[in-house]
Each structure stands twice: as C-alpha cells, then as structure tokens.
Design a protein around this motif. Structure first.
Motif, PDB file in Angstrom:
ATOM      1  N   ALA A   7      59.998  19.136  27.139  1.00  0.00           N
ATOM      2  CA  ALA A   7      59.924  19.912  25.895  1.00  0.00           C
ATOM      3  C   ALA A   7      59.081  21.178  26.063  1.00  0.00           C
ATOM      4  N   GLY A   8      58.529  21.400  27.262  1.00  0.00           N
ATOM      5  CA  GLY A   8      57.715  22.581  27.508  1.00  0.00           C
ATOM      6  C   GLY A   8      56.242  22.374  27.200  1.00  0.00           C
ATOM      7  N   GLY A   9      55.868  21.145  26.872  1.00  0.00           N
ATOM      8  CA  GLY A   9      54.477  20.834  26.564  1.00  0.00           C
ATOM      9  C   GLY A   9      53.737  20.313  27.789  1.00  0.00           C
ATOM     10  N   GLU A  10      52.484  19.995  27.570  1.00  0.00           N
ATOM     11  CA  GLU A  10      51.646  19.475  28.645  1.00  0.00           C
ATOM     12  C   GLU A  10      52.063  18.061  29.007  1.00  0.00           C
ATOM     13  N   GLY A  11      52.417  17.863  30.252  1.00  0.00           N
ATOM     14  CA  GLY A  11      52.864  16.558  30.717  1.00  0.00           C
ATOM     15  C   GLY A  11      51.731  15.794  31.387  1.00  0.00           C
ATOM     16  N   PRO A  12      52.058  14.904  32.304  1.00  0.00           N
ATOM     17  CA  PRO A  12      51.049  14.056  32.944  1.00  0.00           C
ATOM     18  C   PRO A  12      50.103  14.849  33.852  1.00  0.00           C
ATOM     19  N   LEU A  13      48.894  14.353  33.957  1.00  0.00           N
ATOM     20  CA  LEU A  13      47.902  14.922  34.857  1.00  0.00           C
ATOM     21  C   LEU A  13      48.342  14.660  36.294  1.00  0.00           C
ATOM     22  N   ILE A  14      48.379  15.713  37.117  1.00  0.00           N
ATOM     23  CA  ILE A  14      48.787  15.525  38.511  1.00  0.00           C
ATOM     24  C   ILE A  14      47.681  15.887  39.497  1.00  0.00           C
ATOM     25  N   ALA A  15      46.635  16.587  39.024  1.00  0.00           N
ATOM     26  CA  ALA A  15      45.518  16.926  39.912  1.00  0.00           C
ATOM     27  C   ALA A  15      44.274  17.213  39.082  1.00  0.00           C
ATOM     28  N   PHE A  16      43.118  16.955  39.677  1.00  0.00           N
ATOM     29  CA  PHE A  16      41.844  17.211  39.028  1.00  0.00           C
ATOM     30  C   PHE A  16      40.871  17.689  40.089  1.00  0.00           C
ATOM     31  N   ALA A  17      40.105  18.734  39.768  1.00  0.00           N
ATOM     32  CA  ALA A  17      39.083  19.228  40.696  1.00  0.00           C
ATOM     33  C   ALA A  17      37.803  19.477  39.928  1.00  0.00           C
ATOM     34  N   GLN A  18      36.695  19.282  40.608  1.00  0.00           N
ATOM     35  CA  GLN A  18      35.397  19.512  39.995  1.00  0.00           C
ATOM     36  C   GLN A  18      34.543  20.273  40.992  1.00  0.00           C
ATOM     37  N   GLN A  19      33.894  21.332  40.525  1.00  0.00           N
ATOM     38  CA  GLN A  19      33.074  22.173  41.380  1.00  0.00           C
ATOM     39  C   GLN A  19      31.688  22.281  40.767  1.00  0.00           C
ATOM     40  N   LYS A  20      30.692  22.130  41.587  1.00  0.00           N
ATOM     41  CA  LYS A  20      29.322  22.265  41.114  1.00  0.00           C
ATOM     42  C   LYS A  20      29.123  23.691  40.601  1.00  0.00           C
ATOM     43  N   GLY A  21      28.465  23.821  39.446  1.00  0.00           N
ATOM     44  CA  GLY A  21      28.239  25.135  38.842  1.00  0.00           C
ATOM     45  C   GLY A  21      27.299  25.992  39.658  1.00  0.00           C
ATOM     46  N   SER A  22      27.325  27.275  39.378  1.00  0.00           N
ATOM     47  CA  SER A  22      26.475  28.230  40.078  1.00  0.00           C
ATOM     48  C   SER A  22      25.035  28.075  39.610  1.00  0.00           C
ATOM     49  N   SER A  23      24.109  28.129  40.536  1.00  0.00           N
ATOM     50  CA  SER A  23      22.698  28.036  40.182  1.00  0.00           C
ATOM     51  C   SER A  23      21.972  29.355  40.435  1.00  0.00           C
ATOM     52  N   ALA A  24      22.735  30.436  40.589  1.00  0.00           N
ATOM     53  CA  ALA A  24      22.138  31.744  40.850  1.00  0.00           C
ATOM     54  C   ALA A  24      21.442  32.285  39.616  1.00  0.00           C
ATOM     55  N   SER A  25      20.284  32.894  39.781  1.00  0.00           N
ATOM     56  CA  SER A  25      19.532  33.492  38.686  1.00  0.00           C
ATOM     57  C   SER A  25      19.992  34.927  38.487  1.00  0.00           C
ATOM     58  N   PRO A  26      19.945  35.421  37.233  1.00  0.00           N
ATOM     59  CA  PRO A  26      20.321  36.829  36.998  1.00  0.00           C
ATOM     60  C   PRO A  26      19.336  37.793  37.594  1.00  0.00           C
TER      61      PRO A  26
END
Length: 51
Positions: free
Chosen positions: A32-51
């Motif tokens: 139907a053009g909608g969101e179907g089943p999950l096929i992949a997942f990734a997780q990345q550690k956030g940036s810890s850089a200071s401004p």
C-alpha cells in the motif's frame, strides 16, 4: 542451504538523534506504500565533541 535473498525496491529509513545515541531503522515499503516490516537496525554512539 541458505534461502535466496529478497529484492526490495523501496525503503523507509527513520533516524532518531539524541545526545547519547543515533539510531536508524530501515523498513521495507508494503504493497500500500506504507511502512512495512523492519529489515535493519543500526545504532551509533553520539558525538561527544565540545563546541
């Protein structure tokens, strides 16, 4: 014997950014053009850089 890989023509990619973790979820598109089943997942550690 492994099953044959399935071809997916279109994908939905959802990105959630937080201070600690960046998450990405990849979903196939259903008939139907909608969101179907999950096929992949990734997780990345956030940036810890200071401004």
């Amino acid at each position: 014997m492994s099953p044959e890989p399935t071809s997916v023509q279109r994908l939905f990619v959802r990105q959630k950014l937080t201070a600690m973790v960046n998450r990405y979820a990849v979903h196939a598109v259903d008939d139907a053009g909608g969101e179907g089943p999950l096929i992949a997942f990734a997780q990345q550690k956030g940036s810890s850089a200071s401004p």
